[in-house]
Design a protein around this motif. Structure first.
Motif, PDB file in Angstrom:
ATOM      1  N   ILE A   6      -3.262   5.868   4.016  1.00 52.19           N
ATOM      2  CA  ILE A   6      -3.608   5.252   2.743  1.00 52.19           C
ATOM      3  C   ILE A   6      -3.459   3.745   2.919  1.00 52.19           C
ATOM      4  O   ILE A   6      -2.690   3.277   3.760  1.00 52.19           O
ATOM      5  N   THR A   7      -4.206   3.006   2.136  1.00 52.23           N
ATOM      6  CA  THR A   7      -4.127   1.555   2.132  1.00 52.23           C
ATOM      7  C   THR A   7      -3.319   1.134   0.914  1.00 52.23           C
ATOM      8  O   THR A   7      -3.563   1.621  -0.192  1.00 52.23           O
ATOM      9  N   VAL A   8      -2.361   0.242   1.108  1.00 53.40           N
ATOM     10  CA  VAL A   8      -1.551  -0.291   0.024  1.00 53.40           C
ATOM     11  C   VAL A   8      -1.888  -1.765  -0.110  1.00 53.40           C
ATOM     12  O   VAL A   8      -1.756  -2.525   0.852  1.00 53.40           O
ATOM     13  N   ARG A   9      -2.358  -2.150  -1.296  1.00 56.93           N
ATOM     14  CA  ARG A   9      -2.686  -3.559  -1.545  1.00 56.93           C
ATOM     15  C   ARG A   9      -1.666  -4.127  -2.522  1.00 56.93           C
ATOM     16  O   ARG A   9      -1.388  -3.527  -3.560  1.00 56.93           O
ATOM     17  N   TYR A  10      -1.123  -5.290  -2.166  1.00 55.41           N
ATOM     18  CA  TYR A  10      -0.112  -5.953  -2.990  1.00 55.41           C
ATOM     19  C   TYR A  10      -0.755  -7.081  -3.794  1.00 55.41           C
ATOM     20  O   TYR A  10      -1.586  -7.820  -3.278  1.00 55.41           O
ATOM     21  N   LEU A  56      -1.831   1.720  -9.153  1.00 58.53           N
ATOM     22  CA  LEU A  56      -3.171   2.274  -9.342  1.00 58.53           C
ATOM     23  C   LEU A  56      -3.522   3.019  -8.066  1.00 58.53           C
ATOM     24  O   LEU A  56      -3.336   2.497  -6.972  1.00 58.53           O
ATOM     25  N   VAL A  57      -4.010   4.227  -8.210  1.00 58.89           N
ATOM     26  CA  VAL A  57      -4.478   5.001  -7.068  1.00 58.89           C
ATOM     27  C   VAL A  57      -5.987   5.136  -7.225  1.00 58.89           C
ATOM     28  O   VAL A  57      -6.465   5.736  -8.189  1.00 58.89           O
ATOM     29  N   ASP A  58      -6.706   4.512  -6.313  1.00 56.51           N
ATOM     30  CA  ASP A  58      -8.168   4.458  -6.383  1.00 56.51           C
ATOM     31  C   ASP A  58      -8.636   3.959  -7.748  1.00 56.51           C
ATOM     32  O   ASP A  58      -9.575   4.477  -8.347  1.00 56.51           O
ATOM     33  N   GLY A  59      -7.932   2.944  -8.263  1.00 54.83           N
ATOM     34  CA  GLY A  59      -8.328   2.274  -9.492  1.00 54.83           C
ATOM     35  C   GLY A  59      -7.862   2.935 -10.774  1.00 54.83           C
ATOM     36  O   GLY A  59      -8.164   2.453 -11.861  1.00 54.83           O
ATOM     37  N   VAL A  60      -7.110   4.024 -10.678  1.00 51.19           N
ATOM     38  CA  VAL A  60      -6.643   4.750 -11.865  1.00 51.19           C
ATOM     39  C   VAL A  60      -5.117   4.671 -11.919  1.00 51.19           C
ATOM     40  O   VAL A  60      -4.443   4.931 -10.922  1.00 51.19           O
ATOM     41  N   VAL A  75      -3.896   2.328  -2.809  1.00 50.02           N
ATOM     42  CA  VAL A  75      -2.844   2.176  -3.813  1.00 50.02           C
ATOM     43  C   VAL A  75      -2.658   0.685  -4.068  1.00 50.02           C
ATOM     44  O   VAL A  75      -2.348  -0.072  -3.143  1.00 50.02           O
ATOM     45  N   ASP A  76      -2.860   0.273  -5.304  1.00 50.19           N
ATOM     46  CA  ASP A  76      -2.638  -1.116  -5.699  1.00 50.19           C
ATOM     47  C   ASP A  76      -1.262  -1.220  -6.332  1.00 50.19           C
ATOM     48  O   ASP A  76      -0.917  -0.422  -7.220  1.00 50.19           O
TER      49      ASP A  76
END
Length: 84
Positions: A6-10, A56-60, A75-76
């Motif tokens: 998974i990609t985690v964006r901060y 947010l997981v895929d924007g949700v 994951v944001d």
């Protein structure tokens, strides 16, 4: 066979605490396990931010911190924002 990740964006203060704009982690972790892994990797400053952050997981918006995160998900990490 490659392990899915998974990609985690901060964002904002989470990015400052992590010291990087994004991370990668293995798929299948829940948000609580992901937060523990990222805290161990990046330090307690990020751990403190993750305790108060929204995800947010895929924007949700994701409020279930025990559901497994699927491979390929993004994951944001959104820290609490101050302002008026």
């Amino acid at each position: 066979m490659a392990v899915e990740s998974i990609t985690v964006r901060y964002f904002a203060g989470a990015r400052a605490a992590a010291g990087v704009p994004e991370d990668f982690a293995p798929a299948g972790l829940c948000l609580d396990d992901l937060a523990a892994e990222l805290s161990a990797r990046r330090g307690e400053r990020l751990g403190t931010v993750l305790k108060a952050a929204s995800f947010l997981v895929d924007g949700v918006a994701c409020h279930d911190r025990q559901s497994a995160l699927p491979g390929g998900a993004t994951v944001d990490v959104l820290p609490p924002f101050a302002g008026g």
